[in-house]
Design a protein around this motif. Structure first.
Motif, PDB file in Angstrom:
ATOM      1  N   ILE A 249      -6.350 -16.128   1.680  1.00  0.00           N
ATOM      2  CA  ILE A 249      -6.045 -15.169   1.248  1.00  0.00           C
ATOM      3  C   ILE A 249      -6.288 -14.797  -0.831  1.00  0.00           C
ATOM      4  CG2 ILE A 249      -5.336 -12.310   0.972  1.00  0.00           C
ATOM      5  CD1 ILE A 249      -4.455 -12.628   3.803  1.00  0.00           C
TER       6      ILE A 249
ATOM      7  N   ARG B 154      -4.081  -5.280  -6.026  1.00  0.00           N
ATOM      8  CA  ARG B 154      -3.072  -5.244  -4.817  1.00  0.00           C
ATOM      9  C   ARG B 154      -1.826  -5.071  -5.737  1.00  0.00           C
ATOM     10  NH1 ARG B 154      -3.156 -10.925  -2.986  1.00  0.00           N
ATOM     11  NH2 ARG B 154      -1.989 -11.672  -5.857  1.00  0.00           N
TER      12      ARG B 154
ATOM     13  N   ILE C 154     -10.122  -2.888   1.095  1.00  0.00           N
ATOM     14  CA  ILE C 154      -9.974  -3.895   1.686  1.00  0.00           C
ATOM     15  C   ILE C 154      -8.797  -4.008   1.263  1.00  0.00           C
ATOM     16  CG2 ILE C 154      -9.793  -4.952   2.882  1.00  0.00           C
ATOM     17  CD1 ILE C 154     -13.207  -5.048   3.465  1.00  0.00           C
ATOM     18  N   VAL C 155      -8.894  -4.491   0.267  1.00  0.00           N
ATOM     19  CA  VAL C 155      -7.646  -5.140  -0.498  1.00  0.00           C
ATOM     20  C   VAL C 155      -6.051  -4.335  -0.572  1.00  0.00           C
ATOM     21  CG1 VAL C 155      -6.793  -6.338  -2.914  1.00  0.00           C
ATOM     22  CG2 VAL C 155      -8.633  -7.067  -1.957  1.00  0.00           C
TER      23      VAL C 155
ATOM     24  N   ASP D  48      -5.028  -3.536   3.113  1.00  0.00           N
ATOM     25  CA  ASP D  48      -4.149  -4.448   3.515  1.00  0.00           C
ATOM     26  C   ASP D  48      -2.393  -3.952   2.683  1.00  0.00           C
ATOM     27  OD1 ASP D  48      -3.844  -7.061   4.936  1.00  0.00           O
ATOM     28  OD2 ASP D  48      -3.314  -8.069   2.743  1.00  0.00           O
ATOM     29  N   GLU D  49      -2.176  -4.130   1.362  1.00  0.00           N
ATOM     30  CA  GLU D  49      -0.605  -3.603   0.897  1.00  0.00           C
ATOM     31  C   GLU D  49      -0.505  -2.494   1.671  1.00  0.00           C
ATOM     32  OE1 GLU D  49       0.917  -5.895  -0.929  1.00  0.00           O
ATOM     33  OE2 GLU D  49      -0.890  -7.155  -1.090  1.00  0.00           O
TER      34      GLU D  49
ATOM     35  N   GLY E  55      -0.940  -1.751   4.471  1.00  0.00           N
ATOM     36  CA  GLY E  55      -0.783  -2.238   5.834  1.00  0.00           C
ATOM     37  C   GLY E  55       0.729  -2.172   6.240  1.00  0.00           C
TER      38      GLY E  55
END
Length: 176
Positions: free
Chosen positions: A48, A60, A118-119, A122-123, A125
């Protein structure tokens, strides 16, 4: 239309995985279960990392800072139904300019791409699912305004939502 759950590469019977997913609050979609023996987390992380560009790495880190700033007590209060809507989380994300990342700067967004969002997701999440949903609602609801809304509607609803001044929600018409 009804979605169905797909189980990919699972050592367990699909019915067992499906029941477990529903008990944990997941809805039908796609679940990828790691193969027996697991997955090398360091290998996945390295893969990733290699796919991100510098601006995505900076984004991020910004989102990680937001995640770290979420008070543990707020999460516990949400679980105990003391906090029903964590408005402070939305306001904190807005103050960091992390809501509506894909929307035009004219309305308070950053004008980023899907990959960037999306980045960020993801975080996010790393937080409880309800906060992840809350974070993504601005994009989900805002998309309809961005694409189909008049200038008046964008100013009236999209802009204050991205600023964290207005709450948004979605209503689904599909049977559950």
């Amino acid at each position: 239309y009804r979605s169905r759950l797909e189980v990919v590469n699972s050592p367990y019977p699909p019915r067992r995985v499906y029941a477990r997913a529903l008990r944990s609050g997941l809805r039908p979609g796609v679940i990828i279960v790691p193969p027996p023996g697991g997955v090398d987390a360091q290998e996945v992380t390295a893969m990733i990392e290699a796919m991100l560009n510098d601006s995505q790495r900076r984004l991020r880190e910004e989102v990680r800072e937001l995640v770290k700033a979420v008070p543990r007590q707020m999460i516990l209060d949400m679980d105990a139904d003391v906090v029903r809507y964590p408005k402070q989380f939305v306001q904190d994300a807005a103050a960091r300019n992390l809501l509506g990342l894909r929307f035009s700067q004219e309305y308070g967004g950053r004008g980023l791409k899907w990959g960037d969002e999306i980045v960020a997701l993801d975080e996010i999440g790393a937080l409880p699912v309800s906060l992840g949903c809350l974070f993504s609602l601005v994009s989900i609801c805002g998309e309809a305004l961005q694409v189909f809304g008049s200038e008046k509607l964008k100013r009236k609803y999209l802009q204050p939502t991205i600023k964290g001044e207005m709450c948004c929600a979605e209503a689904l018409t599909e049977p559950r």
